[in-house]
Design a protein around this motif. Structure first.
Motif, PDB file in Angstrom:
ATOM      1  N   ASN A 125      -6.629  34.987  26.360  1.00 17.19           N
ATOM      2  CA  ASN A 125      -6.188  35.972  25.368  1.00 17.19           C
ATOM      3  C   ASN A 125      -5.777  35.310  24.068  1.00 17.19           C
ATOM      4  OD1 ASN A 125      -6.638  38.170  26.995  1.00 17.19           O
ATOM      5  ND2 ASN A 125      -4.509  38.318  27.706  1.00 17.19           N
ATOM      6  N   ALA A 126      -5.052  34.210  24.146  1.00 17.91           N
ATOM      7  CA  ALA A 126      -4.600  33.512  22.943  1.00 17.91           C
ATOM      8  C   ALA A 126      -5.792  32.988  22.146  1.00 17.91           C
ATOM      9  CB  ALA A 126      -3.666  32.362  23.313  1.00 17.91           C
ATOM     10  N   ILE A 127      -6.756  32.432  22.845  1.00 18.74           N
ATOM     11  CA  ILE A 127      -7.950  31.901  22.171  1.00 18.74           C
ATOM     12  C   ILE A 127      -8.753  33.046  21.543  1.00 18.74           C
ATOM     13  CG2 ILE A 127     -10.149  30.715  22.536  1.00 18.74           C
ATOM     14  CD1 ILE A 127      -8.669  29.092  24.757  1.00 18.74           C
ATOM     15  N   LEU A 128      -8.903  34.122  22.277  1.00 20.95           N
ATOM     16  CA  LEU A 128      -9.643  35.278  21.758  1.00 20.95           C
ATOM     17  C   LEU A 128      -8.952  35.880  20.532  1.00 20.95           C
ATOM     18  CD1 LEU A 128     -12.014  37.269  22.214  1.00 20.95           C
ATOM     19  CD2 LEU A 128     -10.410  38.650  23.554  1.00 20.95           C
ATOM     20  N   LEU A 129      -7.651  36.068  20.611  1.00 22.80           N
ATOM     21  CA  LEU A 129      -6.912  36.637  19.483  1.00 22.80           C
ATOM     22  C   LEU A 129      -6.923  35.702  18.276  1.00 22.80           C
ATOM     23  CD1 LEU A 129      -3.864  38.402  21.128  1.00 22.80           C
ATOM     24  CD2 LEU A 129      -5.658  39.434  19.743  1.00 22.80           C
ATOM     25  N   MET A 130      -6.824  34.410  18.504  1.00 19.51           N
ATOM     26  CA  MET A 130      -6.870  33.473  17.393  1.00 19.51           C
ATOM     27  C   MET A 130      -8.251  33.503  16.742  1.00 19.51           C
ATOM     28  SD  MET A 130      -7.155  29.932  16.084  1.00 19.51           S
ATOM     29  CE  MET A 130      -8.135  29.363  17.375  1.00 19.51           C
ATOM     30  N   SER A 131      -9.290  33.543  17.535  1.00 20.51           N
ATOM     31  CA  SER A 131     -10.654  33.632  16.998  1.00 20.51           C
ATOM     32  C   SER A 131     -10.851  34.936  16.233  1.00 20.51           C
ATOM     33  CB  SER A 131     -11.683  33.545  18.125  1.00 20.51           C
ATOM     34  OG  SER A 131     -11.549  32.350  18.823  1.00 20.51           O
ATOM     35  N   PHE A 132     -10.350  36.016  16.799  1.00 21.55           N
ATOM     36  CA  PHE A 132     -10.457  37.310  16.141  1.00 21.55           C
ATOM     37  C   PHE A 132      -9.675  37.318  14.828  1.00 21.55           C
ATOM     38  CE2 PHE A 132      -9.617  41.975  15.862  1.00 21.55           C
ATOM     39  CZ  PHE A 132     -10.947  42.377  15.772  1.00 21.55           C
ATOM     40  N   SER A 133      -8.514  36.680  14.812  1.00 19.21           N
ATOM     41  CA  SER A 133      -7.716  36.636  13.584  1.00 19.21           C
ATOM     42  C   SER A 133      -8.419  35.836  12.488  1.00 19.21           C
ATOM     43  CB  SER A 133      -6.318  36.067  13.844  1.00 19.21           C
ATOM     44  OG  SER A 133      -6.387  34.703  14.168  1.00 19.21           O
ATOM     45  N   VAL A 134      -9.151  34.800  12.874  1.00 13.55           N
ATOM     46  CA  VAL A 134      -9.945  34.053  11.886  1.00 13.55           C
ATOM     47  C   VAL A 134     -11.016  34.977  11.293  1.00 13.55           C
ATOM     48  CG1 VAL A 134     -11.607  32.167  11.598  1.00 13.55           C
ATOM     49  CG2 VAL A 134      -9.520  31.781  12.891  1.00 13.55           C
ATOM     50  N   GLY A 135     -11.656  35.758  12.145  1.00 13.96           N
ATOM     51  CA  GLY A 135     -12.668  36.696  11.660  1.00 13.96           C
ATOM     52  C   GLY A 135     -12.086  37.763  10.749  1.00 13.96           C
ATOM     53  N   VAL A 136     -10.945  38.334  11.137  1.00 15.36           N
ATOM     54  CA  VAL A 136     -10.301  39.362  10.323  1.00 15.36           C
ATOM     55  C   VAL A 136      -9.835  38.775   8.993  1.00 15.36           C
ATOM     56  CG1 VAL A 136      -8.277  40.889  10.178  1.00 15.36           C
ATOM     57  CG2 VAL A 136      -9.642  40.812  12.264  1.00 15.36           C
ATOM     58  N   PHE A 137      -9.286  37.583   9.039  1.00 16.37           N
ATOM     59  CA  PHE A 137      -8.833  36.907   7.816  1.00 16.37           C
ATOM     60  C   PHE A 137     -10.009  36.670   6.867  1.00 16.37           C
ATOM     61  CE2 PHE A 137      -7.617  32.799   5.703  1.00 16.37           C
ATOM     62  CZ  PHE A 137      -6.670  33.349   4.854  1.00 16.37           C
ATOM     63  N   THR A 138     -11.114  36.213   7.410  1.00 16.57           N
ATOM     64  CA  THR A 138     -12.314  35.989   6.602  1.00 16.57           C
ATOM     65  C   THR A 138     -12.821  37.304   6.010  1.00 16.57           C
ATOM     66  OG1 THR A 138     -12.893  34.122   8.032  1.00 16.57           O
ATOM     67  CG2 THR A 138     -14.636  35.002   6.623  1.00 16.57           C
ATOM     68  N   MET A 139     -12.834  38.357   6.831  1.00 15.79           N
ATOM     69  CA  MET A 139     -13.268  39.665   6.332  1.00 15.79           C
ATOM     70  C   MET A 139     -12.346  40.164   5.226  1.00 15.79           C
ATOM     71  SD  MET A 139     -14.629  41.693   9.780  1.00 15.79           S
ATOM     72  CE  MET A 139     -13.257  42.756   9.709  1.00 15.79           C
ATOM     73  N   GLN A 140     -11.048  39.932   5.366  1.00 16.50           N
ATOM     74  CA  GLN A 140     -10.102  40.380   4.350  1.00 16.50           C
ATOM     75  C   GLN A 140     -10.346  39.653   3.025  1.00 16.50           C
ATOM     76  OE1 GLN A 140      -5.950  39.868   5.245  1.00 16.50           O
ATOM     77  NE2 GLN A 140      -5.349  41.396   3.731  1.00 16.50           N
ATOM     78  N   ILE A 141     -10.574  38.367   3.078  1.00 18.53           N
ATOM     79  CA  ILE A 141     -10.852  37.613   1.856  1.00 18.53           C
ATOM     80  C   ILE A 141     -12.156  38.101   1.225  1.00 18.53           C
ATOM     81  CG2 ILE A 141     -11.471  35.341   0.952  1.00 18.53           C
ATOM     82  CD1 ILE A 141      -9.423  34.165   2.905  1.00 18.53           C
ATOM     83  N   LEU A 142     -13.196  38.277   2.037  1.00 20.61           N
ATOM     84  CA  LEU A 142     -14.472  38.778   1.503  1.00 20.61           C
ATOM     85  C   LEU A 142     -14.315  40.171   0.911  1.00 20.61           C
ATOM     86  CD1 LEU A 142     -16.982  37.543   4.242  1.00 20.61           C
ATOM     87  CD2 LEU A 142     -16.720  36.693   1.907  1.00 20.61           C
ATOM     88  N   PHE A 143     -13.569  41.028   1.577  1.00 13.70           N
ATOM     89  CA  PHE A 143     -13.331  42.375   1.071  1.00 13.70           C
ATOM     90  C   PHE A 143     -12.610  42.324  -0.275  1.00 13.70           C
ATOM     91  CE2 PHE A 143     -10.490  46.058   0.746  1.00 13.70           C
ATOM     92  CZ  PHE A 143     -11.440  47.059   0.676  1.00 13.70           C
ATOM     93  N   SER A 144     -11.607  41.474  -0.389  1.00 14.91           N
ATOM     94  CA  SER A 144     -10.876  41.349  -1.655  1.00 14.91           C
ATOM     95  C   SER A 144     -11.786  40.865  -2.778  1.00 14.91           C
ATOM     96  CB  SER A 144      -9.697  40.389  -1.502  1.00 14.91           C
ATOM     97  OG  SER A 144      -8.714  40.948  -0.684  1.00 14.91           O
ATOM     98  N   ILE A 145     -12.664  39.937  -2.469  1.00 15.49           N
ATOM     99  CA  ILE A 145     -13.603  39.434  -3.475  1.00 15.49           C
ATOM    100  C   ILE A 145     -14.558  40.541  -3.907  1.00 15.49           C
ATOM    101  CG2 ILE A 145     -15.545  37.849  -3.844  1.00 15.49           C
ATOM    102  CD1 ILE A 145     -13.998  35.831  -2.057  1.00 15.49           C
ATOM    103  N   ILE A 146     -15.078  41.288  -2.937  1.00 19.74           N
ATOM    104  CA  ILE A 146     -16.016  42.383  -3.251  1.00 19.74           C
ATOM    105  C   ILE A 146     -15.334  43.446  -4.109  1.00 19.74           C
ATOM    106  CG2 ILE A 146     -17.311  44.308  -2.232  1.00 19.74           C
ATOM    107  CD1 ILE A 146     -17.955  42.365   0.114  1.00 19.74           C
TER     108      ILE A 146
END
Length: 171
Positions: A125-146
């Motif tokens: 669970n910790a590994i999955l959530l950490m991986s998911f948080s990296v994805g969400v963080f990346t999406m948030q940065i991309l969304f802000s740029i767009i």
């Protein structure tokens, strides 16, 4: 007639920017909600480790405060043109500072969680959530740029059209 077209253009520009701001607020709220739950998970799973508990609690507090400040700094519709002009430079600098802090906090959280998983091993669970948080963080940065690029292009189109309209009015 040209003045009416210009007023309609300004109104539609403001309406479009307002819709973009509302969409941005909703999507950022969803991202913030994910990270809020992620922090709660990290705090809960590290309740035996005082260092991690303090670290994650402080990071959570800073993240919540930065989100509240970001909401408070949104452009107000009822501001007059002069008020907007006076506040624009200060608001822009503060918004950018808050965004940078927010992104640094999230990045630090991901780094600390990764270091913890690397040092102590992690549950699936910790590994999955950490991986998911990296994805969400990346999406948030991309969304802000767009969103930033969309706003900038709308602004340029509006200014260019406004300049051309002013030239027409002078003739």
């Amino acid at each position: 007639m040209l003045k009416e077209i210009k007023e309609n253009t300004v109104a539609s520009y403001k309406k479009t920017v307002n819709r973009i701001n509302i969409a941005k607020l909703i999507i950022n709220g969803v991202f913030q909600l994910f990270f809020l739950f992620y922090y709660i998970y990290l705090i809960y799973t590290h309740k035996d480790s005082l260092g991690y508990l303090i670290c994650y609690s402080i990071l959570l507090g800073v993240l919540v405060v930065s989100f509240i400040i970001e909401i408070l700094l949104m452009n107000k519709i009822d501001d007059t043109k002069e008020e907007k002009k006076d506040k624009k430079a200060k608001r822009k600098k503060t918004k950018n500072t808050v965004k940078i802090i927010k992104y640094l906090i999230k990045f630090a959280t991901i780094c600390i969680a990764f270091a913890d998983i690397k040092a102590n091993g992690g549950t699936p669970n910790a590994i999955l959530l950490m991986s998911f948080s990296v994805g969400v963080f990346t999406m948030q940065i991309l969304f802000s740029i767009i969103i930033h690029l969309l706003k900038k292009s709308f602004s340029r189109m509006f200014k260019r059209g406004n300049k051309e309209q002013n030239k027409e009015d002078r003739k």
